[in-house]
Enzyme design. Structure first.
Site, PDB file in Angstrom:
ATOM      1  N   ASP A 190       0.870  -1.176   0.000  1.00  0.00           N
ATOM      2  CA  ASP A 190       0.000   0.000   0.000  1.00  0.00           C
ATOM      3  C   ASP A 190       0.907   1.227   0.000  1.00  0.00           C
ATOM      4  O   ASP A 190       1.505   1.547   1.027  1.00  0.00           O
ATOM      5  CB  ASP A 190      -0.890  -0.054   1.244  1.00  0.00           C
ATOM      6  CG  ASP A 190      -1.689   1.204   1.484  1.00  0.00           C
ATOM      7  OD1 ASP A 190      -1.815   2.031   0.574  1.00  0.00           O
ATOM      8  OD2 ASP A 190      -2.184   1.363   2.626  1.00  0.00           O
ATOM      9  N   GLU A 224      -1.024  10.659   0.965  1.00  0.00           N
ATOM     10  CA  GLU A 224      -2.279   9.942   1.178  1.00  0.00           C
ATOM     11  C   GLU A 224      -2.362   9.333   2.564  1.00  0.00           C
ATOM     12  O   GLU A 224      -3.432   9.315   3.182  1.00  0.00           O
ATOM     13  CB  GLU A 224      -2.422   8.846   0.109  1.00  0.00           C
ATOM     14  CG  GLU A 224      -3.822   8.232   0.031  1.00  0.00           C
ATOM     15  CD  GLU A 224      -4.030   7.067   0.991  1.00  0.00           C
ATOM     16  OE1 GLU A 224      -5.197   6.658   1.170  1.00  0.00           O
ATOM     17  OE2 GLU A 224      -3.032   6.566   1.567  1.00  0.00           O
ATOM     18  N   GLU A 225      -1.253   8.840   3.084  1.00  0.00           N
ATOM     19  CA  GLU A 225      -1.283   8.153   4.376  1.00  0.00           C
ATOM     20  C   GLU A 225      -1.589   9.095   5.544  1.00  0.00           C
ATOM     21  O   GLU A 225      -1.927   8.639   6.628  1.00  0.00           O
ATOM     22  CB  GLU A 225       0.036   7.422   4.630  1.00  0.00           C
ATOM     23  CG  GLU A 225       0.308   6.254   3.699  1.00  0.00           C
ATOM     24  CD  GLU A 225      -0.664   5.092   3.864  1.00  0.00           C
ATOM     25  OE1 GLU A 225      -1.557   5.172   4.729  1.00  0.00           O
ATOM     26  OE2 GLU A 225      -0.524   4.101   3.123  1.00  0.00           O
ATOM     27  N   ASP A 245      -5.749   1.501  -5.214  1.00  0.00           N
ATOM     28  CA  ASP A 245      -5.210   1.339  -3.868  1.00  0.00           C
ATOM     29  C   ASP A 245      -5.521  -0.069  -3.383  1.00  0.00           C
ATOM     30  O   ASP A 245      -6.012  -0.904  -4.145  1.00  0.00           O
ATOM     31  CB  ASP A 245      -5.793   2.402  -2.936  1.00  0.00           C
ATOM     32  CG  ASP A 245      -4.807   2.854  -1.864  1.00  0.00           C
ATOM     33  OD1 ASP A 245      -4.044   2.005  -1.364  1.00  0.00           O
ATOM     34  OD2 ASP A 245      -4.811   4.047  -1.514  1.00  0.00           O
TER      35      ASP A 245
END
Length: 389
Positions: A190, A224-225, A245
């Site tokens: 991821d 994004e995280e 994703d």
């Protein structure tokens, strides 16, 4: 185009191996950006970077609008030095949402002002010969782990002498294994697997000279995280955004490590009805295995784009990940399936022509029931074109 889309599995896995070898926790993504941008340039795309390094690569189509966006993220989970401890070790804070349970025993790199040091994240009570059964009863969480650097460091002052300080980035080793049966086990799949999917889709499109009806923007984000993702990567021409994703293969979920898992909703709510329906139909038409799922504790680049004020249709296609945000496992079959879907989506005809404009009237607006759509079609057929209606 009659020629079947041929995704190159060797190219896909090679790109994934390369990406996993580049440390890129959120806030430390420059080298991953450089690698990806250069690969996009090799594929012949025009590449632009935002100030902080989000990538926007354009592949021209027959028309500029309504353009499509496909997005994945380069940043991964990691940690940051929270405090220098009197015992010469470091307290950590996580980068992104992940459990300290998966941090225990991890080998890491510490990026200090004087160079890169190696180390290990350990529970506070790490020696069974000292703490006996207490090593099994101590709590799990970030306050209960510490980072041991592989250098002479017995006191806080030693850490400062090494150049290590509060705020230094800590990258966790991915420890990837690519098995002959197609399974891939690693941290940070991821979303480096999502990036590899997009690059493999583009490689196939360039190699097979695939034409698209509209421009497609291939976007790679760097936050994004931590929730900001695609907030600053889009352009006004983009009307539809498909995020690539991970799906979550776990009890109570429909996600699988094979085929495409199409997310119908996440914690921010349902994805676009029409775009999700179209992607599902493409899978059925092209023989791509697909299943649908809903994620209750999940958000993606799509959410950050909408929250930033971009009025775009959003969807999420995923590759099933077992033990997401931990010791992750995927299968090449899912990566190939998602890459094929991305190509066929980019090739597909535009169904909602009014999306070319950000604001327009009711004419051409969508329906969500078959009966109303049929009524609208009949009404349209009754209009005399000569009247200008």
């Amino acid at each position: 185009m009659n020629e079947p889309i041929n995704i190159d599995p060797a190219y896909l896995t090679d790109r994934l191996k390369d990406l996993l070898s580049v440390a890129s926790p959120t806030g430390f993504t420059d080298e991953a950006v450089r690698y990806t941008a250069r690969e996009l340039e090799k594929l012949g795309l025009d590449v632009m970077l935002t100030r902080r390094g989000a990538i926007r690569a354009l592949r021209p189509g027959a028309a500029r609008r309504p353009a499509r966006g496909i997005v994945s993220h380069l940043d991964t989970l990691g940690a940051q030095v929270k405090a220098l401890k009197d015992n010469g070790r470091m307290e950590l804070v996580s980068i992104g949402h992940w459990s300290a349970r998966f941090a225990e025993g991890a080998r890491v790199s510490i990026f200090s002002s004087k160079g890169i040091y190696r180390g290990t994240i350990l529970p506070l009570k790490a020696s069974g010969h000292t703490f006996n059964e207490e090593i099994d009863t101590q709590p799990s969480g970030w306050p209960y782990v510490e980072l041991r650097v592989d250098a002479l460091s017995r006191h806080r002052h030693d850490l400062l002498q090494l150049g290590i300080d509060v705020g230094d980035i800590v990258a966790v080793d991915p420890q990837p294994e690519f098995l002959e049966n197609g399974f891939i086990v690693s941290r940070h799949l991821d979303d480096k697997a999502g990036v590899a999917i997009m690059l493999a889709a583009l490689e196939a499109m360039q190699r097979q000279e695939v034409a698209t009806p509209v421009d497609t923007y291939w976007l790679f984000t760097i936050g994004e995280e931590v929730g900001v993702g695609a907030s600053a990567a889009l352009v006004p021409e983009i009307a539809s955004l498909v995020a690539v994703d991970n799906g979550t293969t776990a009890p109570g979920q429909a996600s699988q490590e094979f085929g495409v898992t199409l997310a119908m909703a996440d914690q921010t709510g349902p994805f676009d009805y029409h775009l999700s329906k179209k992607l599902h139909q493409i899978c059925l038409d092209q023989g791509i295995p697909v299943q649908k799922d809903v994620f209750r504790y999940y958000r993606s680049d799509a959410a950050s784009a909408v929250e930033a004020g971009h009025d775009v249709r959003t969807a999420l296609i995923t590759f099933g990940v077992d033990a997401s945000h931990g010791y992750e496992r995927i299968h090449l079959h899912a990566l190939m399936s998602n890459a094929k879907l991305a190509v066929h989506y980019a090739m597909s005809e535009v169904q909602i022509g009014r999306d070319a404009e950000e604001i327009s009237g009711l004419r051409g607006f969508t329906h969500q029931t078959v009966a109303e759509a049929e009524q609208d079609l009949e009404a349209t057929q009754e209009i005399d074109p000569s009247t200008g209606g």
